[in-house]
Design a protein around this motif. Structure first.
Motif, PDB file in Angstrom:
ATOM      1  N   ASP A  23      43.435  59.901  88.137  1.00  0.00           N
ATOM      2  CA  ASP A  23      44.308  61.029  87.808  1.00  0.00           C
ATOM      3  C   ASP A  23      45.783  60.676  87.986  1.00  0.00           C
ATOM      4  O   ASP A  23      46.640  61.194  87.274  1.00  0.00           O
ATOM      5  CB  ASP A  23      43.963  62.251  88.672  1.00  0.00           C
ATOM      6  N   ARG A  24      46.073  59.799  88.920  1.00  0.00           N
ATOM      7  CA  ARG A  24      47.467  59.412  89.166  1.00  0.00           C
ATOM      8  C   ARG A  24      47.902  58.230  88.305  1.00  0.00           C
ATOM      9  O   ARG A  24      49.034  58.156  87.859  1.00  0.00           O
ATOM     10  CB  ARG A  24      47.658  59.086  90.640  1.00  0.00           C
ATOM     11  N   VAL A  25      46.987  57.298  88.084  1.00  0.00           N
ATOM     12  CA  VAL A  25      47.323  56.072  87.348  1.00  0.00           C
ATOM     13  C   VAL A  25      47.346  56.316  85.841  1.00  0.00           C
ATOM     14  O   VAL A  25      48.206  55.798  85.131  1.00  0.00           O
ATOM     15  CB  VAL A  25      46.341  54.932  87.712  1.00  0.00           C
ATOM     16  N   ARG A  26      46.418  57.097  85.354  1.00  0.00           N
ATOM     17  CA  ARG A  26      46.314  57.316  83.911  1.00  0.00           C
ATOM     18  C   ARG A  26      47.621  57.832  83.302  1.00  0.00           C
ATOM     19  O   ARG A  26      48.071  57.295  82.285  1.00  0.00           O
ATOM     20  CB  ARG A  26      45.153  58.261  83.598  1.00  0.00           C
ATOM     21  N   PRO A  27      48.280  58.844  83.869  1.00  0.00           N
ATOM     22  CA  PRO A  27      49.550  59.304  83.282  1.00  0.00           C
ATOM     23  C   PRO A  27      50.638  58.221  83.304  1.00  0.00           C
ATOM     24  O   PRO A  27      51.399  58.078  82.358  1.00  0.00           O
ATOM     25  CB  PRO A  27      49.957  60.505  84.131  1.00  0.00           C
ATOM     26  N   VAL A  28      50.675  57.463  84.377  1.00  0.00           N
ATOM     27  CA  VAL A  28      51.666  56.387  84.471  1.00  0.00           C
ATOM     28  C   VAL A  28      51.365  55.309  83.422  1.00  0.00           C
ATOM     29  O   VAL A  28      52.262  54.813  82.721  1.00  0.00           O
ATOM     30  CB  VAL A  28      51.700  55.782  85.892  1.00  0.00           C
ATOM     31  N   ALA A  30      49.786  55.732  80.626  1.00  0.00           N
ATOM     32  CA  ALA A  30      50.098  56.298  79.311  1.00  0.00           C
ATOM     33  C   ALA A  30      51.597  56.236  79.045  1.00  0.00           C
ATOM     34  O   ALA A  30      52.021  55.941  77.924  1.00  0.00           O
ATOM     35  CB  ALA A  30      49.590  57.735  79.226  1.00  0.00           C
ATOM     36  N   GLN A  31      52.408  56.497  80.063  1.00  0.00           N
ATOM     37  CA  GLN A  31      53.862  56.417  79.913  1.00  0.00           C
ATOM     38  C   GLN A  31      54.297  54.987  79.607  1.00  0.00           C
ATOM     39  O   GLN A  31      55.159  54.759  78.756  1.00  0.00           O
ATOM     40  CB  GLN A  31      54.570  56.924  81.179  1.00  0.00           C
ATOM     41  N   VAL A  32      53.706  54.035  80.306  1.00  0.00           N
ATOM     42  CA  VAL A  32      54.045  52.627  80.089  1.00  0.00           C
ATOM     43  C   VAL A  32      53.662  52.213  78.674  1.00  0.00           C
ATOM     44  O   VAL A  32      54.445  51.570  77.963  1.00  0.00           O
ATOM     45  CB  VAL A  32      53.349  51.726  81.143  1.00  0.00           C
ATOM     46  N   VAL A  33      52.468  52.597  78.257  1.00  0.00           N
ATOM     47  CA  VAL A  33      52.013  52.253  76.908  1.00  0.00           C
ATOM     48  C   VAL A  33      52.913  52.916  75.865  1.00  0.00           C
ATOM     49  O   VAL A  33      53.321  52.281  74.894  1.00  0.00           O
ATOM     50  CB  VAL A  33      50.525  52.665  76.713  1.00  0.00           C
ATOM     51  N   GLN A  34      53.242  54.185  76.059  1.00  0.00           N
ATOM     52  CA  GLN A  34      54.107  54.889  75.095  1.00  0.00           C
ATOM     53  C   GLN A  34      55.490  54.248  75.038  1.00  0.00           C
ATOM     54  O   GLN A  34      56.072  54.122  73.958  1.00  0.00           O
ATOM     55  CB  GLN A  34      54.215  56.376  75.454  1.00  0.00           C
ATOM     56  N   ALA A  35      56.017  53.842  76.181  1.00  0.00           N
ATOM     57  CA  ALA A  35      57.316  53.179  76.201  1.00  0.00           C
ATOM     58  C   ALA A  35      57.264  51.876  75.409  1.00  0.00           C
ATOM     59  O   ALA A  35      58.199  51.548  74.659  1.00  0.00           O
ATOM     60  CB  ALA A  35      57.764  52.922  77.641  1.00  0.00           C
ATOM     61  N   GLU A  36      56.185  51.130  75.542  1.00  0.00           N
ATOM     62  CA  GLU A  36      56.031  49.867  74.801  1.00  0.00           C
ATOM     63  C   GLU A  36      55.878  50.139  73.305  1.00  0.00           C
ATOM     64  O   GLU A  36      56.460  49.438  72.476  1.00  0.00           O
ATOM     65  CB  GLU A  36      54.839  49.073  75.338  1.00  0.00           C
ATOM     66  N   VAL A  37      55.128  51.175  72.961  1.00  0.00           N
ATOM     67  CA  VAL A  37      54.988  51.554  71.546  1.00  0.00           C
ATOM     68  C   VAL A  37      56.353  51.917  70.970  1.00  0.00           C
ATOM     69  O   VAL A  37      56.715  51.486  69.874  1.00  0.00           O
ATOM     70  CB  VAL A  37      53.978  52.724  71.396  1.00  0.00           C
ATOM     71  N   ASP A  38      57.111  52.709  71.694  1.00  0.00           N
ATOM     72  CA  ASP A  38      58.456  53.107  71.234  1.00  0.00           C
ATOM     73  C   ASP A  38      59.365  51.898  71.069  1.00  0.00           C
ATOM     74  O   ASP A  38      60.105  51.788  70.081  1.00  0.00           O
ATOM     75  CB  ASP A  38      59.081  54.112  72.206  1.00  0.00           C
ATOM     76  N   ARG A  39      59.298  50.979  72.028  1.00  0.00           N
ATOM     77  CA  ARG A  39      60.132  49.777  71.960  1.00  0.00           C
ATOM     78  C   ARG A  39      59.767  48.946  70.735  1.00  0.00           C
ATOM     79  O   ARG A  39      60.636  48.510  69.979  1.00  0.00           O
ATOM     80  CB  ARG A  39      59.972  48.943  73.227  1.00  0.00           C
ATOM     81  N   LEU A  40      58.472  48.740  70.532  1.00  0.00           N
ATOM     82  CA  LEU A  40      58.029  47.937  69.392  1.00  0.00           C
ATOM     83  C   LEU A  40      58.336  48.624  68.067  1.00  0.00           C
ATOM     84  O   LEU A  40      58.692  47.969  67.086  1.00  0.00           O
ATOM     85  CB  LEU A  40      56.534  47.628  69.506  1.00  0.00           C
ATOM     86  N   ARG A  41      58.223  49.937  68.027  1.00  0.00           N
ATOM     87  CA  ARG A  41      58.548  50.677  66.801  1.00  0.00           C
ATOM     88  C   ARG A  41      60.038  50.522  66.479  1.00  0.00           C
ATOM     89  O   ARG A  41      60.408  50.275  65.326  1.00  0.00           O
ATOM     90  CB  ARG A  41      58.184  52.152  66.960  1.00  0.00           C
ATOM     91  N   THR A  42      60.873  50.651  67.477  1.00  0.00           N
ATOM     92  CA  THR A  42      62.313  50.487  67.269  1.00  0.00           C
ATOM     93  C   THR A  42      62.637  49.068  66.814  1.00  0.00           C
ATOM     94  O   THR A  42      63.416  48.868  65.873  1.00  0.00           O
ATOM     95  CB  THR A  42      63.082  50.810  68.574  1.00  0.00           C
ATOM     96  N   LEU A  43      62.024  48.090  67.461  1.00  0.00           N
ATOM     97  CA  LEU A  43      62.233  46.691  67.073  1.00  0.00           C
ATOM     98  C   LEU A  43      61.779  46.456  65.641  1.00  0.00           C
ATOM     99  O   LEU A  43      62.466  45.797  64.852  1.00  0.00           O
ATOM    100  CB  LEU A  43      61.486  45.765  68.030  1.00  0.00           C
ATOM    101  N   SER A  44      60.648  47.015  65.271  1.00  0.00           N
ATOM    102  CA  SER A  44      60.122  46.868  63.914  1.00  0.00           C
ATOM    103  C   SER A  44      61.075  47.487  62.897  1.00  0.00           C
ATOM    104  O   SER A  44      61.328  46.912  61.835  1.00  0.00           O
ATOM    105  CB  SER A  44      58.741  47.518  63.821  1.00  0.00           C
ATOM    106  N   GLU A  45      61.606  48.655  63.201  1.00  0.00           N
ATOM    107  CA  GLU A  45      62.551  49.308  62.295  1.00  0.00           C
ATOM    108  C   GLU A  45      63.824  48.474  62.136  1.00  0.00           C
ATOM    109  O   GLU A  45      64.353  48.346  61.030  1.00  0.00           O
ATOM    110  CB  GLU A  45      62.886  50.713  62.804  1.00  0.00           C
ATOM    111  N   GLN A  46      64.306  47.902  63.234  1.00  0.00           N
ATOM    112  CA  GLN A  46      65.499  47.053  63.163  1.00  0.00           C
ATOM    113  C   GLN A  46      65.229  45.824  62.301  1.00  0.00           C
ATOM    114  O   GLN A  46      66.052  45.449  61.455  1.00  0.00           O
ATOM    115  CB  GLN A  46      65.931  46.622  64.563  1.00  0.00           C
TER     116      GLN A  46
END
Length: 122
Positions: A23-28, A30-46
């Protein structure tokens, strides 16, 4: 029996701890994974924008080449016509630059690309 109860209590305690950890690790996580997805999406767009700019530059270069290619052929044809007129008048014709062996811009670009491949540049 007591040993069995102790074992079951320990097993339940472990299960409870596992649930709490999840319950404590899963949200963290998910945040880490979402941050990596956002970073890669931004890099891909650039990178996509850079590629679009590069391709636009290639397009402009090809169009400039086409204009120069056509201008060269027209100037050479004009010079050949003038040489014929000079010859008709009895004068020595002027020296005409060598003709480009390829009459089609597409073929010329293909030959250039093949040359770059042979040289190992692409």
């Amino acid at each position: 029996m007591k040993e069995e109860q102790t074992y079951e209590r320990l097993l339940q305690a472990l299960k409870d701890m596992q649930v709490q950890i999840e319950d404590r690790v899963r949200p963290v996580a998910a945040q880490v994974v979402q941050a990596e997805v956002d970073r890669l999406r931004t890099l891909s767009e650039q990178q996509q924008d850079l590629l679009k700019d590069c391709l636009a530059h290639i397009d402009k270069s090809i169009l400039r080449c086409r204009d120069q290619f056509n201008q060269y052929h027209q100037t050479r044809a004009d010079l050949m016509a003038l040489n014929e007129r000079l010859a008709d008048l009895g004068a020595d014709p002027a020296q005409v630059p060598d003709d480009v062996p390829l009459k089609d811009l597409y073929d010329m670009i293909s030959v250039r690309l093949d040359g770059l491949k042979v040289e190992g540049k692409i």
